[in-house]
Design a protein around this motif. Structure first.
Motif, PDB file in Angstrom:
ATOM      1  N   ASN A 111       3.276   9.896  28.452  1.00  0.00           N
ATOM      2  CA  ASN A 111       4.266  10.405  28.402  1.00  0.00           C
ATOM      3  C   ASN A 111       4.483  12.024  27.518  1.00  0.00           C
ATOM      4  N   ARG A 112       3.726  11.825  26.402  1.00  0.00           N
ATOM      5  CA  ARG A 112       3.478  12.635  25.429  1.00  0.00           C
ATOM      6  C   ARG A 112       2.519  14.290  26.082  1.00  0.00           C
ATOM      7  N   LEU A 155       4.780  14.807  29.447  1.00  0.00           N
ATOM      8  CA  LEU A 155       6.284  15.581  29.962  1.00  0.00           C
ATOM      9  C   LEU A 155       6.560  16.045  28.402  1.00  0.00           C
ATOM     10  N   HIS A 204       7.619  14.456  26.118  1.00  0.00           N
ATOM     11  CA  HIS A 204       8.687  13.509  25.381  1.00  0.00           C
ATOM     12  C   HIS A 204       7.787  12.548  24.324  1.00  0.00           C
ATOM     13  N   TYR A 248       8.604   5.551  24.486  1.00  0.00           N
ATOM     14  CA  TYR A 248       7.829   4.110  24.947  1.00  0.00           C
ATOM     15  C   TYR A 248       9.142   4.323  26.122  1.00  0.00           C
ATOM     16  N   THR A 249       8.389   4.173  27.413  1.00  0.00           N
ATOM     17  CA  THR A 249       9.210   4.181  29.189  1.00  0.00           C
ATOM     18  C   THR A 249       8.697   3.165  29.774  1.00  0.00           C
ATOM     19  N   ILE A 256       6.492   6.079  34.609  1.00  0.00           N
ATOM     20  CA  ILE A 256       6.689   7.382  34.408  1.00  0.00           C
ATOM     21  C   ILE A 256       6.287   7.580  36.164  1.00  0.00           C
TER      22      ILE A 256
END
Length: 147
Positions: free
Chosen positions: A58-59, A62, A64, A67-68, A71
């Motif tokens: 994510n980092r 994207l 961001h 946490y997600t 993806i």
């Protein structure tokens, strides 16, 4: 022995605490989902990982910093069928299932179908898109689980 109907979908386990029990059943269903959505599926890889692994993706990809649970990367070539990679945090799925008072299996399937639906063209950035995405997730969960 490999099954030609499910060879185009692969499951990879970076989180060694997790192993998908009915993967061929899910692979067959995903192929059906793509057929119903009128999308040709070339290849799909699911990578089951930890919160920390997905946070780094994510980092790095994207930009961001949170946490997600999932993806999805659409790697399709122009004019070709759908090819994608779907990263799923088993940690997030477990937490979300508990917070939503759902079974782990049900929430995991929701996330798997969510990623597939993204590759079929569904979005979830606006409230209207999110409502449609939830409706489609529910449709395929009902078809899969029969409830």
């Amino acid at each position: 022995m490999m099954n030609k109907a499910t060879d185009n979908i692969q499951f990879h386990y970076l989180d060694q605490r997790f192993h998908f029990p009915k993967r061929n059943e899910v692979k067959s269903f995903l192929n059906e989902l793509f057929r119903k959505e009128k999308k040709k599926l070339e290849g799909l890889s699911f990578i089951f990982c930890s919160d920390e692994y997905l946070l780094e993706i994510n980092r790095n990809y994207l930009q961001h910093d949170y946490y997600t649970d999932i993806i999805t990367f659409d790697l399709s070539a122009p004019g070709q069928g759908t090819t994608g990679e779907i990263y799923i945090s088993i940690d997030r799925v477990r937490d979300n299932a508990q917070n939503l008072n759902e079974t782990f299996s049900y929430e995991l399937h929701r996330v798997i179908f969510h990623g597939a639906l993204h590759l079929c063209g569904y979005k979830d950035k606006t409230q209207q898109e999110e409502i449609l995405m939830r409706k489609m997730e529910d449709k395929y969960l009902k078809l899969y689980f029969g409830k």
